[in-house]
Design a protein around this motif. Sequence first.
Motif, PDB file in Angstrom:
ATOM      1  N   GLY A  71      70.047  12.652  24.651  1.00 21.63           N
ATOM      2  CA  GLY A  71      69.828  14.028  24.219  1.00 21.63           C
ATOM      3  C   GLY A  71      69.210  14.144  22.842  1.00 21.63           C
ATOM      4  O   GLY A  71      68.575  15.155  22.522  1.00 21.63           O
ATOM      5  N   HIS A  72      69.358  13.112  22.024  1.00 24.00           N
ATOM      6  CA  HIS A  72      68.819  13.161  20.659  1.00 24.00           C
ATOM      7  C   HIS A  72      67.320  12.894  20.639  1.00 24.00           C
ATOM      8  O   HIS A  72      66.673  13.086  19.617  1.00 24.00           O
ATOM      9  CB  HIS A  72      69.537  12.130  19.784  1.00 24.00           C
ATOM     10  N   ALA A  73      66.765  12.434  21.774  1.00 23.36           N
ATOM     11  CA  ALA A  73      65.334  12.099  21.833  1.00 23.36           C
ATOM     12  C   ALA A  73      64.535  13.260  22.405  1.00 23.36           C
ATOM     13  O   ALA A  73      65.040  14.067  23.186  1.00 23.36           O
ATOM     14  CB  ALA A  73      65.130  10.853  22.695  1.00 23.36           C
ATOM     15  N   SER A  74      63.261  13.328  22.008  1.00 22.49           N
ATOM     16  CA  SER A  74      62.341  14.319  22.575  1.00 22.49           C
ATOM     17  C   SER A  74      61.695  13.704  23.820  1.00 22.49           C
ATOM     18  O   SER A  74      61.243  12.549  23.791  1.00 22.49           O
ATOM     19  CB  SER A  74      61.276  14.685  21.547  1.00 22.49           C
ATOM     20  N   ILE A  75      61.657  14.464  24.904  1.00 24.63           N
ATOM     21  CA  ILE A  75      61.239  13.919  26.209  1.00 24.63           C
ATOM     22  C   ILE A  75      60.055  14.715  26.756  1.00 24.63           C
ATOM     23  O   ILE A  75      60.020  15.946  26.661  1.00 24.63           O
ATOM     24  CB  ILE A  75      62.416  13.981  27.205  1.00 24.63           C
ATOM     25  N   SER A  76      59.079  14.005  27.315  1.00 24.66           N
ATOM     26  CA  SER A  76      57.941  14.630  27.985  1.00 24.66           C
ATOM     27  C   SER A  76      57.908  14.171  29.436  1.00 24.66           C
ATOM     28  O   SER A  76      58.370  13.067  29.753  1.00 24.66           O
ATOM     29  CB  SER A  76      56.620  14.253  27.309  1.00 24.66           C
ATOM     30  N   ARG A  77      57.367  15.004  30.297  1.00 24.92           N
ATOM     31  CA  ARG A  77      57.205  14.641  31.712  1.00 24.92           C
ATOM     32  C   ARG A  77      55.750  14.831  32.114  1.00 24.92           C
ATOM     33  O   ARG A  77      55.148  15.855  31.811  1.00 24.92           O
ATOM     34  CB  ARG A  77      58.129  15.507  32.575  1.00 24.92           C
ATOM     35  N   MET A  78      55.211  13.820  32.801  1.00 26.78           N
ATOM     36  CA  MET A  78      53.822  13.892  33.240  1.00 26.78           C
ATOM     37  C   MET A  78      53.745  13.681  34.746  1.00 26.78           C
ATOM     38  O   MET A  78      53.993  12.582  35.254  1.00 26.78           O
ATOM     39  CB  MET A  78      52.959  12.841  32.531  1.00 26.78           C
ATOM     40  N   THR A 104      50.829  19.086  34.709  1.00 29.26           N
ATOM     41  CA  THR A 104      49.452  18.917  34.236  1.00 29.26           C
ATOM     42  C   THR A 104      48.471  19.842  34.953  1.00 29.26           C
ATOM     43  O   THR A 104      47.272  19.584  34.984  1.00 29.26           O
ATOM     44  CB  THR A 104      49.000  17.453  34.419  1.00 29.26           C
ATOM     45  N   ARG A 105      48.983  20.895  35.569  1.00 31.59           N
ATOM     46  CA  ARG A 105      48.106  21.823  36.293  1.00 31.59           C
ATOM     47  C   ARG A 105      47.275  22.694  35.360  1.00 31.59           C
ATOM     48  O   ARG A 105      46.126  23.010  35.645  1.00 31.59           O
ATOM     49  CB  ARG A 105      48.939  22.728  37.224  1.00 31.59           C
ATOM     50  N   SER A 106      47.857  23.113  34.257  1.00 35.54           N
ATOM     51  CA  SER A 106      47.160  24.048  33.375  1.00 35.54           C
ATOM     52  C   SER A 106      46.131  23.325  32.513  1.00 35.54           C
ATOM     53  O   SER A 106      46.185  22.107  32.329  1.00 35.54           O
ATOM     54  CB  SER A 106      48.161  24.779  32.485  1.00 35.54           C
ATOM     55  N   GLU A 137      46.071  16.422  28.307  1.00 35.35           N
ATOM     56  CA  GLU A 137      45.709  15.926  26.977  1.00 35.35           C
ATOM     57  C   GLU A 137      46.810  16.194  25.959  1.00 35.35           C
ATOM     58  O   GLU A 137      47.083  15.368  25.086  1.00 35.35           O
ATOM     59  CB  GLU A 137      44.405  16.570  26.507  1.00 35.35           C
ATOM     60  N   ASN A 138      47.457  17.366  26.076  1.00 36.72           N
ATOM     61  CA  ASN A 138      48.522  17.710  25.127  1.00 36.72           C
ATOM     62  C   ASN A 138      49.717  16.775  25.247  1.00 36.72           C
ATOM     63  O   ASN A 138      50.302  16.357  24.241  1.00 36.72           O
ATOM     64  CB  ASN A 138      48.978  19.159  25.346  1.00 36.72           C
ATOM     65  N   ILE A 139      50.096  16.435  26.494  1.00 40.02           N
ATOM     66  CA  ILE A 139      51.216  15.506  26.704  1.00 40.02           C
ATOM     67  C   ILE A 139      50.891  14.143  26.109  1.00 40.02           C
ATOM     68  O   ILE A 139      51.706  13.537  25.406  1.00 40.02           O
ATOM     69  CB  ILE A 139      51.549  15.391  28.206  1.00 40.02           C
ATOM     70  N   ILE A 140      49.659  13.659  26.383  1.00 41.21           N
ATOM     71  CA  ILE A 140      49.224  12.357  25.853  1.00 41.21           C
ATOM     72  C   ILE A 140      49.205  12.370  24.321  1.00 41.21           C
ATOM     73  O   ILE A 140      49.689  11.443  23.666  1.00 41.21           O
ATOM     74  CB  ILE A 140      47.817  11.998  26.393  1.00 41.21           C
ATOM     75  N   GLU A 141      48.652  13.440  23.753  1.00 37.87           N
ATOM     76  CA  GLU A 141      48.532  13.522  22.290  1.00 37.87           C
ATOM     77  C   GLU A 141      49.905  13.564  21.627  1.00 37.87           C
ATOM     78  O   GLU A 141      50.142  12.876  20.625  1.00 37.87           O
ATOM     79  CB  GLU A 141      47.716  14.761  21.914  1.00 37.87           C
ATOM     80  N   ASN A 142      50.815  14.358  22.174  1.00 35.08           N
ATOM     81  CA  ASN A 142      52.163  14.457  21.591  1.00 35.08           C
ATOM     82  C   ASN A 142      52.891  13.118  21.637  1.00 35.08           C
ATOM     83  O   ASN A 142      53.569  12.734  20.678  1.00 35.08           O
ATOM     84  CB  ASN A 142      52.985  15.516  22.323  1.00 35.08           C
ATOM     85  N   PHE A 143      52.745  12.417  22.763  1.00 39.01           N
ATOM     86  CA  PHE A 143      53.410  11.114  22.887  1.00 39.01           C
ATOM     87  C   PHE A 143      52.755  10.095  21.955  1.00 39.01           C
ATOM     88  O   PHE A 143      53.440   9.288  21.313  1.00 39.01           O
ATOM     89  CB  PHE A 143      53.355  10.636  24.336  1.00 39.01           C
ATOM     90  N   SER A 144      51.428  10.150  21.875  1.00 39.77           N
ATOM     91  CA  SER A 144      50.703   9.212  21.017  1.00 39.77           C
ATOM     92  C   SER A 144      51.063   9.400  19.544  1.00 39.77           C
ATOM     93  O   SER A 144      51.160   8.430  18.788  1.00 39.77           O
ATOM     94  CB  SER A 144      49.197   9.407  21.222  1.00 39.77           C
ATOM     95  N   LYS A 145      51.298  10.656  19.137  1.00 40.49           N
ATOM     96  CA  LYS A 145      51.643  10.944  17.739  1.00 40.49           C
ATOM     97  C   LYS A 145      53.124  10.779  17.452  1.00 40.49           C
ATOM     98  O   LYS A 145      53.564  11.004  16.324  1.00 40.49           O
ATOM     99  CB  LYS A 145      51.205  12.366  17.390  1.00 40.49           C
TER     100      LYS A 145
END
Length: 401
Positions: free
Chosen positions: A175-182, A187-189, A194-202
């Motif tokens: 729960g303390h970590a930030s999580i993304s799902r791809m 990724t429809r919108s 690109e936003n998911i990739i960029e956030n994870f990359s940064k």
Amino acid sequence: PRYNARDAAIVLASMHGAKTLLGSATPSIETYYKATTGRFGLVSLTERFEGMQLPEMRLIDMSDARKKGLVTGTFAFETERLVNESLKRGEQSILFINRRGYAPIARCKLCGYVPKCNNCDVSLTYHRHSDKLVCHYCATPYSVPDVCPACKEPGIEVLGYGTERVEEEVESLFGHASISRMDLDTTRSKDSYENIIENFSKGKSQILVGTQMVTKGLDFDKVSTVGVINADSVINFPDFRASERAFNMIEQVAGRAGRRNENGVVAIQTYNPSHPVLSYLLQHDYIGFYEHELSERQRYNYPPFVRVIYIYIKHRDQIAVSSIAFEYANRLRKLLGNRVNGPDEPYVARIQSLYIRRIMLKIENNASITKVKKLLNDLRIEMTNQKLLSGAVLYYDVDPV
């Protein structure tokens, strides 16, 4: 049109007198066969960028782990520990599961009834964000029944894991970590991928949960752990390319780990640890896998030793499609003999209210594909003129992927 983008690129290049460069850590069996037999040139890169080591592969026997009580939900304790250690070091993790949605099956726990799509022969996948059962073939949404349509009791439950459910478990465990799902749903919108990739990359998110979208072409500095949540769902598929597809997918997602730092670790969760594909994955042994797969293909007469053509016949009437398919196959067999296999029902035998039958042709590599094409076209015209294909849709898939 049905085409293989790789083959289309090769044809396009030849039309313009250009060279084609095919690059992959896991070439297709056909491509590597052509490279080793002199039809293609071959250049091998034997080490990673800046000399980084390939990640350590760890096989987790889920049957044994469950017996010992070493599993929480869909995560083995070992996978959970590796992700936690990555987080403590300020590094990132990728969790791969090749099923989108929350749960792949809804079922009545009292009578066993499984809701299916009205248009396709597939069970419905539950999506929690919309609270709907959805067909992943025709995209038709259905409300979740309050009571079972079969036994009229309130016994509907959801089973199995998709990316949504894994994301939910990850949130409860880390729960303390930030999580993304791809996956296809996130990724429809416009610009969402690109936003998911960029956030994870940064480093704005520490854990990325995803389908095969996360397996290829992504280069992240801080990923040290990769978890393959259910390797069996990739391996156990009724297709002659299933082993190749599984090896490629798992090896590619494993390659996301340890690209810029010390050795990465890949945890592969499976209920079938003795499967031969996994033994080659543990050693990152593409050549060994290729040789094993090539001998299997030769034994059972599959590509690259022959060319495969699938002939699909679709019809709204189940009896009619069977009748047409058998007639077509029998006529074809008189012309091509034992090169003709089927007809049979594909894995999903009805899509968008059309019943499907499939005939497989195995054509020798030295045979004239032009003559085969003419023969198939003549037979189609003959049966059309005799009104035998009335109401049917017939199409071909040459060199299917």
